[in-house]
Design a protein around this motif. Structure first.
Motif, PDB file in Angstrom:
ATOM      1  N   CYS B  40      -2.230   6.635  12.772  1.00  0.00           N
ATOM      2  CA  CYS B  40      -1.951   5.970  11.646  1.00  0.00           C
ATOM      3  C   CYS B  40      -2.962   4.769  10.998  1.00  0.00           C
ATOM      4  O   CYS B  40      -2.333   3.970  11.655  1.00  0.00           O
ATOM      5  N   PRO B  41      -3.628   5.006  10.192  1.00  0.00           N
ATOM      6  CA  PRO B  41      -4.539   3.938   9.697  1.00  0.00           C
ATOM      7  C   PRO B  41      -3.706   2.779   9.133  1.00  0.00           C
ATOM      8  O   PRO B  41      -3.983   1.338   9.127  1.00  0.00           O
ATOM      9  N   SER B  42      -2.433   3.304   8.856  1.00  0.00           N
ATOM     10  CA  SER B  42      -1.674   2.134   7.732  1.00  0.00           C
ATOM     11  C   SER B  42      -0.662   1.721   8.817  1.00  0.00           C
ATOM     12  O   SER B  42       0.333   0.761   8.401  1.00  0.00           O
ATOM     13  N   MET B  46       3.199  -0.991   8.191  1.00  0.00           N
ATOM     14  CA  MET B  46       4.408  -0.564   8.258  1.00  0.00           C
ATOM     15  C   MET B  46       5.501  -1.203   8.913  1.00  0.00           C
ATOM     16  O   MET B  46       5.275  -1.721  10.142  1.00  0.00           O
ATOM     17  N   PRO B  50       5.403   6.144  11.693  1.00  0.00           N
ATOM     18  CA  PRO B  50       5.714   7.637  11.377  1.00  0.00           C
ATOM     19  C   PRO B  50       6.629   8.339  12.374  1.00  0.00           C
ATOM     20  O   PRO B  50       7.502   8.860  11.913  1.00  0.00           O
ATOM     21  N   CYS B  74       2.237   4.858   3.355  1.00  0.00           N
ATOM     22  CA  CYS B  74       1.341   5.830   3.550  1.00  0.00           C
ATOM     23  C   CYS B  74       0.556   6.192   2.556  1.00  0.00           C
ATOM     24  O   CYS B  74       0.723   6.072   1.477  1.00  0.00           O
ATOM     25  N   LEU B  75      -0.858   6.388   3.154  1.00  0.00           N
ATOM     26  CA  LEU B  75      -1.927   6.518   2.368  1.00  0.00           C
ATOM     27  C   LEU B  75      -2.203   7.994   1.946  1.00  0.00           C
ATOM     28  O   LEU B  75      -3.304   8.356   1.579  1.00  0.00           O
ATOM     29  N   SER B  76      -1.565   8.811   2.448  1.00  0.00           N
ATOM     30  CA  SER B  76      -1.631  10.197   2.332  1.00  0.00           C
ATOM     31  C   SER B  76      -3.010  10.564   3.020  1.00  0.00           C
ATOM     32  O   SER B  76      -3.806  11.538   2.200  1.00  0.00           O
ATOM     33  N   CYS B  77      -3.450   9.968   4.173  1.00  0.00           N
ATOM     34  CA  CYS B  77      -4.671  10.502   4.634  1.00  0.00           C
ATOM     35  C   CYS B  77      -4.628  11.726   5.493  1.00  0.00           C
ATOM     36  O   CYS B  77      -5.671  12.160   5.874  1.00  0.00           O
ATOM     37  N   GLU B  78      -3.599  12.275   5.724  1.00  0.00           N
ATOM     38  CA  GLU B  78      -3.125  13.347   6.379  1.00  0.00           C
ATOM     39  C   GLU B  78      -3.797  13.541   7.851  1.00  0.00           C
ATOM     40  O   GLU B  78      -3.896  14.505   8.439  1.00  0.00           O
ATOM     41  N   THR B  79      -3.863  12.498   8.357  1.00  0.00           N
ATOM     42  CA  THR B  79      -4.231  12.363   9.735  1.00  0.00           C
ATOM     43  C   THR B  79      -3.067  12.883  10.593  1.00  0.00           C
ATOM     44  O   THR B  79      -3.279  13.684  11.603  1.00  0.00           O
ATOM     45  N   CYS B  80      -1.949  12.342  10.399  1.00  0.00           N
ATOM     46  CA  CYS B  80      -0.706  12.835  11.238  1.00  0.00           C
ATOM     47  C   CYS B  80      -0.630  14.271  11.064  1.00  0.00           C
ATOM     48  O   CYS B  80      -0.447  15.087  12.095  1.00  0.00           O
ATOM     49  N   ALA B  91       2.949  13.922   6.219  1.00  0.00           N
ATOM     50  CA  ALA B  91       2.590  13.310   5.055  1.00  0.00           C
ATOM     51  C   ALA B  91       3.383  13.904   3.947  1.00  0.00           C
ATOM     52  O   ALA B  91       3.734  13.318   3.023  1.00  0.00           O
TER      53      ALA B  91
HETATM   54  S1  SF4 Z   1      -0.683  10.355   6.136  1.00  0.00           S
HETATM   55 FE1  SF4 Z   1       0.140   9.974   8.153  1.00  0.00          FE
HETATM   56  S2  SF4 Z   1      -1.488   8.953   9.244  1.00  0.00           S
HETATM   57 FE2  SF4 Z   1      -1.964   8.830   6.874  1.00  0.00          FE
HETATM   58  S3  SF4 Z   1      -1.073   6.729   6.353  1.00  0.00           S
HETATM   59 FE3  SF4 Z   1       0.196   8.568   5.831  1.00  0.00          FE
HETATM   60  S4  SF4 Z   1       1.758   8.357   7.779  1.00  0.00           S
HETATM   61 FE4  SF4 Z   1      -0.144   7.418   8.257  1.00  0.00          FE
END
Ligand code: SF4
Ligand code: SF4
Lengths: 290, 186
Positions: B40-42, B46, B50, B74-80, B91
Motif C-alpha cells: 500500500c503506497p499510502s 494511515m 489495510p 486510501c488512494l484507490s490505487c487498486e494495488t491491494c 479497495a
Molecule cells: S487501494 Fe489498497 S493499496 Fe491502494 S491506497 Fe487504498 S488500501 Fe492502499
C-alpha cells in the motif's frame, strides 16, 4: 480505423496537450477519432467514494452516448481514470439487478457490446509497433525514458484484462521504436496520489517525489506518461516538491503521444509541449527535436 | 477450567454483513497475510494498515474501521485488490465503508474528502462536466485556505490549461440522473 473518442474532463483542461497530441498522432496513423457526442464526466474518484449507483450510472450513460454517436463497437479513453471507470462499470453491469437500476437512472438502454480501450491499447495493440516504426521521421536518439503507467491503466487485471500488470511493457515497446531507450526502474506502476491532488496535497508531493527520484536514479532523462492526472502531478508539482524537500528535480514529463509526435516529425509547438509547467524547451533543443 | 459463556466469545458481524450486502465482498476470507499492507503506497500515512482494517471489520470494531483516518487515506490505487491471494477487492471494501460513513453522517477524520466529494458531485449534477477552477476555489474557500495552489493555478491559466468558465453539457440530463438515482436508493 474508426473509433469513438472519449476525451474526459481533464483533456479539455489540465491535460489539453494530451488531447492535441493524441489527435495529431492518430491523424498520422490513420485512426479516425469521433468524439462522443455530448459526453459527460465519468464521475472519477469522488463518485465511487460516495455513491455506488452513480459511479456506475455515469460511465454507463457515456457508453450509451457512444452508441448514439454512431455505429461504434469501440471507444478509447486517453485518461487512465476515465478508462478505469468505464471498464469498471462494464464489469459491475454484468449484474442484472444493477443493470436494471442503472438503465432506469440513465433513462436509456445500456449497450453491452462496446469495447473500452485505453489510448495506449489502441496504439500498441491495434496499430502495433511495426506500423509506428514506419512513420518515424526523426529518431529520439537514444533518449533515456522511464515509462510510467501508474495505477489504473493496468489495475485491477480482472477489470482491465491486462496480463502484465506488475511490469507492463506496451509503452516501452512503443518508445523503443521511436528511437528512445526505455530504462528499467522500480516505480512503473506506483501511485502518484492523483485522487488526492486537491484534498491532501502533502501525500501527493511525497509519492510523486518518490517516483521522480526513482526515475532519476535509474538513469532516466525524461518520464513518459499516459494519464492527465499523473502528468498534472509529475509535471505540475515539481517546483512544489523542490521547495518542500530541497531537491532540484527538473525532469521533463511527456505524454507518450507527444513523444510519438516528435518522432513523427511534428513540431513541438504544434503538439502542445510548451504547455508543460516543467519547461522542455532546452531539453528538446539539446536533442535537436525542436 | 475457566467457564466461558457464549456471549463472551460472540463476534458482532453486523458491519461485515452490511459491507457484504452492499459490495459483495466477504471480509471473512481475509487470513491476515499482510500482502495488502505491504504494497500500500499510502500505508505510511494511515493510522492502521489495510490488513488491520480487514480485521476490524471481521470483529465488528466500528470505531476503528469507520472513524480512523485509514479509509480516508486510501488512494484507490487498486494495488491491494490486485494482489490479495483471497481475491478480496479491498479497495471496494474501503469505498463501501467510506460511503457508509458519508450516508450515515458519522463523524470521522475524513481529511476533507466528504466536502470534496460533495462539491464534485454537485458540479457534475448541474454542469455535466468538471469545472476545475470552480471546484478548487470552492474547496479552498470552505477549508479556509483561499490561496492554496494559487501560483500553480495562475501558471496553468497562463498556459491555457484551465477553463475560466464552465461548460454546461446536458445539465438537465445529469440532474435528472441524480434525481432518479436518489429516488431508487430510497
Ligand atoms: S487501494 Fe489498497 S493499496 Fe491502494 S491506497 Fe487504498 S488500501 Fe492502499
Ligand atoms: S491481502 Fe487479502 S488476505 Fe492478505 S491481509 Fe490483505 S485482505 Fe487479507
Amino acid at each position: 480505423m474508426k473509433i469513438a473518442y472519449y476525451p474526459g474532463c481533464s483533456l479539455h483542461s489540465t491535460g489539453v496537450e494530451y488531447d492535441i497530441s493524441t489527435r495529431k498522432v492518430c491523424d498520422v496513423l490513420g485512426i479516425e477519432l469521433t468524439e462522443v457526442k455530448d459526453w459527460i464526466c465519468c464521475g472519477s474518484s469522488p463518485a465511487h467514494q460516495c455513491d455506488e449507483l452513480m459511479s456506475v450510472a455515469l460511465p454507463a450513460k457515456n457508453l450509451a452516448l457512444v452508441a448514439q454517436t454512431g455505429d461504434f463497437k469501440e471507444v478509447c479513453a486517453p485518461c487512465a481514470s476515465c478508462y478505469s471507470r468505464l471498464k469498471g462499470a462494464q464489469y459491475k453491469l454484468a449484474d442484472e439487478n444493477l443493470k436494471k437500476d442503472v438503465e432506469q437512472v440513465i433513462g436509456t438502454k445500456y449497450p453491452e457490446d462496446i469495447t473500452v480501450l485505453h489510448m495506449l491499447d489502441v496504439i500498441a495493440k491495434k496499430i502495433g509497433v511495426e506500423a509506428i516504426e514506419e512513420k518515424v521521421q526523426r529518431s529520439l536518439g537514444g533518449m533515456k525514458i522511464a515509462s510510467y503507467y501508474g495505477c489504473l491503466m493496468t489495475r485491477p487485471p480482472k477489470i482491465t484484462g491486462k496480463d502484465s500488470y506488475e511490469n507492463p511493457t506496451d509503452m516501452d515497446s512503443v518508445l523503443e521504436v521511436l528511437g528512445a531507450e526505455p530504462v528499467d526502474w522500480n516505480l512503473k506502476t506506483f501511485c502518484c496520489g492523483a485522487s488526492f491532488a486537491l484534498t491532501q496535497t502533502d501525500v501527493v508531493l511525497e509519492l510523486t517525489k518518490k517516483i521522480l527520484a526513482d526515475a532519476e536514479a535509474s538513469g532516466a532523462e525524461a518520464i513518459s506518461v499516459g494519464c492527465p492526472l499523473c502528468h498534472a502531478n509529475l509535471d505540475g508539482r515539481q517546483q512544489q516538491i523542490n521547495e518542500k524537500f530541497n531537491t532540484d528535480f527538473n525532469i521533463p514529463i511527456f505524454y507518450f503521444t507527444e513523444l510519438m509526435g516528435l518522432a513523427f516529425g511534428i513540431g513541438a509547438k504544434e503538439l502542445g509541449v510548451f504547455k508543460h509547467l516543467t519547461e522542455v524547451e532546452d531539453f528538446l533543443k539539446e536533442r535537436a527535436l525542436l | 477450567m475457566k467457564i466461558i459463556g457464549d456471549k463472551q466469545i460472540k463476534i458482532d458481524t453486523a458491519l461485515a454483513k452490511e459491507i457484504a450486502e452492499r459490495s459483495g465482498e466477504n471480509v471473512f476470507l481475509c487470513y491476515q497475510c499482510k500482502k495488502c499492507a505491504s504494497g500500500c503506497p499510502s500505508r505510511e500515512f494511515m493510522t492502521s494498515t489495510p490488513t488491520q482494517l480487514m480485521r476490524y471489520v471481521q470483529l465488528g470494531m466500528i470505531d476503528e474501521a469507520m472513524k480512523q483516518n485509514t479509509i480516508w487515506y486510501c488512494l484507490s490505487c487498486e494495488t491491494c485488490s490486485t494482489r490479495c491471494p483471497q481475491d478480496i477487492d479491498i479497495a471496494h471494501v474501503v469505498d463501501t465503508i467510506r460511503i457508509m460513513v458519508q450516508e450515515k453522517k458519522i463523524k470521522a477524520d475524513t481529511k476533507n474528502s466528504r466536502l470534496f466529494n460533495w462539491l464534485w458531485m454537485t458540479i457534475l449534477r448541474y454542469m455535466g462536466r468538471m469545472y476545475e477552477i470552480g471546484l478548487t476555489g470552492a474547496l479552498n474557500l470552505f477549508t479556509g485556505k483561499p490561496f492554496k495552489d494559487m501560483s500553480l493555478g495562475m501558471k496553468m491559466i497562463k498556459k491555457g490549461k484551465l477553463k475560466l468558465f464552465p461548460s454546461f453539457k446536458k445539465p438537465l440530463e445529469t440532474k435528472k440522473m441524480f434525481d432518479r438515482a436518489k429516488r431508487l436508493s430510497k
